[in-house]
Design a protein around this motif. Sequence first.
Motif, mmCIF file in Angstrom:
data_model
loop_
_atom_site.group_PDB
_atom_site.id
_atom_site.type_symbol
_atom_site.label_atom_id
_atom_site.label_comp_id
_atom_site.label_asym_id
_atom_site.label_seq_id
_atom_site.Cartn_x
_atom_site.Cartn_y
_atom_site.Cartn_z
ATOM 1 N N THR A 31 0.836 -1.199 0.000
ATOM 2 C CA THR A 31 0.000 0.000 0.000
ATOM 3 C C THR A 31 0.874 1.253 0.000
ATOM 4 N N ALA A 32 0.240 2.370 -0.249
ATOM 5 C CA ALA A 32 0.915 3.674 -0.188
ATOM 6 C C ALA A 32 -0.132 4.725 0.141
ATOM 7 N N PRO A 33 0.219 5.754 0.913
ATOM 8 C CA PRO A 33 -0.751 6.814 1.208
ATOM 9 C C PRO A 33 -1.252 7.479 -0.066
ATOM 10 N N GLN A 34 -2.504 7.876 -0.042
ATOM 11 C CA GLN A 34 -3.095 8.587 -1.178
ATOM 12 C C GLN A 34 -3.681 9.905 -0.689
ATOM 13 N N TRP A 35 -3.200 11.007 -1.239
ATOM 14 C CA TRP A 35 -3.660 12.327 -0.828
ATOM 15 C C TRP A 35 -4.974 12.674 -1.534
ATOM 16 N N PRO A 36 -5.855 13.430 -0.879
ATOM 17 C CA PRO A 36 -7.090 13.864 -1.535
ATOM 18 C C PRO A 36 -6.802 14.751 -2.751
ATOM 19 N N LEU A 37 -7.801 14.879 -3.623
ATOM 20 C CA LEU A 37 -7.620 15.637 -4.858
ATOM 21 C C LEU A 37 -7.200 17.077 -4.609
ATOM 22 N N SER A 38 -7.746 17.680 -3.562
ATOM 23 C CA SER A 38 -7.451 19.093 -3.320
ATOM 24 C C SER A 38 -6.006 19.327 -2.921
ATOM 25 N N VAL A 39 -5.357 18.309 -2.379
ATOM 26 C CA VAL A 39 -3.943 18.418 -1.997
ATOM 27 C C VAL A 39 -3.165 17.280 -2.649
ATOM 28 N N GLY A 256 -5.223 3.416 0.708
ATOM 29 C CA GLY A 256 -4.271 4.521 0.636
ATOM 30 C C GLY A 256 -4.814 5.797 1.249
ATOM 31 N N MET A 257 -6.121 6.059 1.055
ATOM 32 C CA MET A 257 -6.716 7.250 1.649
ATOM 33 C C MET A 257 -6.793 7.114 3.167
ATOM 34 N N LEU A 258 -7.066 5.925 3.661
ATOM 35 C CA LEU A 258 -7.060 5.708 5.112
ATOM 36 C C LEU A 258 -5.650 5.872 5.675
ATOM 37 N N CYS A 259 -4.644 5.423 4.918
ATOM 38 C CA CYS A 259 -3.255 5.628 5.350
ATOM 39 C C CYS A 259 -2.963 7.118 5.493
ATOM 40 N N TRP A 260 -3.388 7.897 4.499
ATOM 41 C CA TRP A 260 -3.156 9.345 4.568
ATOM 42 C C TRP A 260 -3.900 9.962 5.750
ATOM 43 N N GLN A 261 -5.169 9.589 5.916
ATOM 44 C CA GLN A 261 -5.947 10.137 7.020
ATOM 45 C C GLN A 261 -5.328 9.752 8.357
ATOM 46 N N GLY A 262 -4.854 8.520 8.454
ATOM 47 C CA GLY A 262 -4.200 8.085 9.684
ATOM 48 C C GLY A 262 -2.938 8.876 9.979
ATOM 49 N N ARG A 263 -2.168 9.181 8.938
ATOM 50 C CA ARG A 263 -0.970 10.010 9.129
ATOM 51 C C ARG A 263 -1.342 11.395 9.630
ATOM 52 N N GLU A 264 -2.403 11.958 9.046
ATOM 53 C CA GLU A 264 -2.829 13.283 9.464
ATOM 54 C C GLU A 264 -3.253 13.280 10.927
ATOM 55 N N GLU A 265 -3.840 12.177 11.371
ATOM 56 C CA GLU A 265 -4.310 12.084 12.749
ATOM 57 C C GLU A 265 -3.261 11.498 13.680
ATOM 58 N N GLY A 266 -2.099 11.117 13.126
ATOM 59 C CA GLY A 266 -1.028 10.564 13.943
ATOM 60 C C GLY A 266 -1.238 9.128 14.363
ATOM 61 N N ARG A 267 -2.049 8.370 13.596
ATOM 62 C CA ARG A 267 -2.310 6.973 13.965
ATOM 63 C C ARG A 267 -2.571 6.141 12.709
#
Length: 877
Positions: A31-39, A256-267
């Motif tokens: 897997t790999a983090p996936q950033w939202p379209l706006s960013v 990937g989107m959950l990975c990104w969201q988790g990074r943003e939330e620190g978990r």
Amino acid sequence: MRPNHAVKQDAILTQDSNRVIDWVRQAMDVTAPQWPLSVFVARHPWPHLERLAFADALTLLADIQDVHLFPSLSVIRSAVDHGDIALHRLEQRLCAWLDEHVAASLQSRLQPVFRALMWEDERDSDVPEYVWALANEVVAGGEAPLHSYRVSLRSDTNEYTRARLAQQTIKWCKLYLDTGQAGWALPGRQEGFYRAWRHLIVRDPALTRAEKRRLADWPRDAGEATALALQMLNVPEHEAVGYLRAHLAALPGWVGMLCWQGREEGREIDLVVDYVAVRLSLEWAFCEFRDCETSVQVDDGVTKRVAYSLAALHRHGGMTRSIWRNLPLSVRKDLLVIVDRFRRLDRWQLWLEAWEDTQAERIVGACQTQIPAAAKADAVAQLLFCIDVRSEPFRRNLETFGAFATYGCAGFFNLPIKTRSLDGSYAHPSCPAIVTPVVEVRERLMDDSDSTYRQNRNGVRFIGDVFKKVKQHVLASLALPELSGPWLGLYTFVRTLAPSASGGLFKRWASKQFPDRTTLVMERVQDGDEVADIPVGLTVTQMAEIAGGLLRSIGLTEFAPLVVVCGHESSSANNAHAAALDCGACGGAAGRWNARVFAAICNRRDVRNVMATRFGVSIPEDTVFVAAEHVTTTDELVCIEMPELKGAAKEAWGLLQTAAKRAQWMTAAERMRLLPGVERVRNPVHSAIRRARDWSEVRPEWGLAGNRAFIIGRRALTQGWSWKGEVFLHSYDWQSDRDGSLLASIIAGPVTVAQWINLQYYASTVAPDVYGSGSKTTQTVTSGLGVMQGNGGDLLAGLPWQSVASGDRALFHAPLRLWVVIEAPDTAVEQLLATDRAFHRKVAGGWLRLGSIDPLTGCWRDWSGRPMCEHVEARGL
């Protein structure tokens, strides 16, 4: 134990959350983090697999996802026809491979097999019936020592169950990740993904009563739920990681989107564990009990692989059934292993390397080794551009119209900042995703009494909020089409009929909603700020470090009267991937903020004093820095902020404006010729502007398609040669970098970002169904996060087909790995590889290729161990 799912006495797995977390962490390598379209960020699709060689990583992914990750044979044939692959390079690669992998006693038998396979596209119909029978016999007798990473999930045994599991998983991911598009937020979201799901699932009308009963007493902890689900699904412990990996690879976009969201939330790991718990719990609920009686099967397609290998030996090596049976068992096994690996991996690797060798040879031939006599001080103006490949044609054309010196660097200009626009509620990171912002820079009004701007802004926001609320209201939404339809229809009609004129009109109207002049809050704010999560403003020392470090790294230590700092942005209408065209490295942030901040820093007298005393960079008093922006879609050079110009600087600006107009025309003409369906145009600039403003245009520009190389060196190495917008050009003077630290920072930052971009384009080209995002014409923007094809399916992580291809079957982007070329002595490159283990791993594993030119000897070297040439002249081999 719970009565609805009594655990077998001989269960292998236990409800050990720590063990589950470790399994999930291992399984996340696909897997790999996936950033939202706006960013949007151009992401490396396989960052956790760099521990493996490139080819081995693609083999693992091919098994798990059943996808071919090398250029297809049709793409290769097209490249050969166009002269992009020199067949003598392929012959060199193939001969070296045969000498290394095939014993001398087998060369005569196997050479014709491998040579034929290089050009062969396999089909089941090409395998004779007796070969299928022999393959079944070989597999049954245990004579096929082949391995696969493919695992058959319980839910894969039934097409309906598989589709239902995907639909339910996507539904819950959308609910959890929604960014305000839905009328109602997910209840219990603040408690986490799994807990919110666990609370609501027993009330979900999409589940049957029996399925709800199975989950009624399900564990409250995600780790325990995952362990229990694996146990009830009868997954052995040694297969747990592979089973979880298959589940994560089933919907890589949402994961990937959950990975990104988790990074943003620190978990990050916690959120992925929640996802796994939800998906496996649903799988257990949906599967029949009889589906879980047997152990998990590894679906490696061994029989088919053996049949293909035997068929190749039969067709091209004269291998009959009797000859095969008379061979020793050890020889039969060796033959199967080597032919199978060549079919599935090595031949595609050889084609890719031959293609890259051909392109590398051309790059070597284009680079110069002689330094022009003109000194840097002769330039009337110096311009700093982003290394973005779209800057290269404009830089080249601009240099032909005057004494302008251009430099390439990372377009965030060494600024690890977040930027907050005027009265903004969100601070956007204006730096690459691999850089952590350390300070925030803000915009404020020049005159705090200016209330017109805020009145206009509040009015626009009010209209938008009302429209959204009416659209989401059950009853009011019924009247919305009648109320808004005529106005939106008129807007669409005008934008369709006259995109250039109407687009310019709306752009001018929008610009009037903002104040004419604003200033930047750049100096460190001493008092605390409840809004910002990092310090606001920079200290003078920080400013000097940032500016001095960048200028030294690109070799700009002697200054013209005018220095223009050029950020970049794109311009397009109705484009879900607009942020990807702005800057795929900096989360869709255009470069205007960074250019403005960097120019303001360099114009400060106190910063210049510190730079001179501490960093040895002396900027003359009469040198002025101007912030500008290169619009990549139209190739305009737009001034962002103009300080007072006098004397030579003012004269240089006038010359630059004239030259920029001429360069815009030439560059736009180049770009128009590359776009499909664009005939010869009278006015290429007008055509480029029309495409940028046309809401129906699926390809306003090519973006970074075609990127294939990254050259680090003095401009003299690349000047005067057309690189066709395919090369990242980073300025670097090895003579100013005695300890190698500047080169190390370029490799760790810009090269890493360029590799991410390169691999995203590679993956979106070779496997668009898995790593692309399909056609723009059928995309659906989902939850404000990303796009799906149609109204369901995975969240698509890659680039649209129109970003990499010129037609349904015609590629524009050549799927090649990034080739990094460094102008530095061999000793400097050796030191770099010895100290930067991550970069050394990329080179050794084939994730990118590395070449260098020693400026002391003029000798080129390929650091993969294959000499490229002895010496080169100024213009060729």
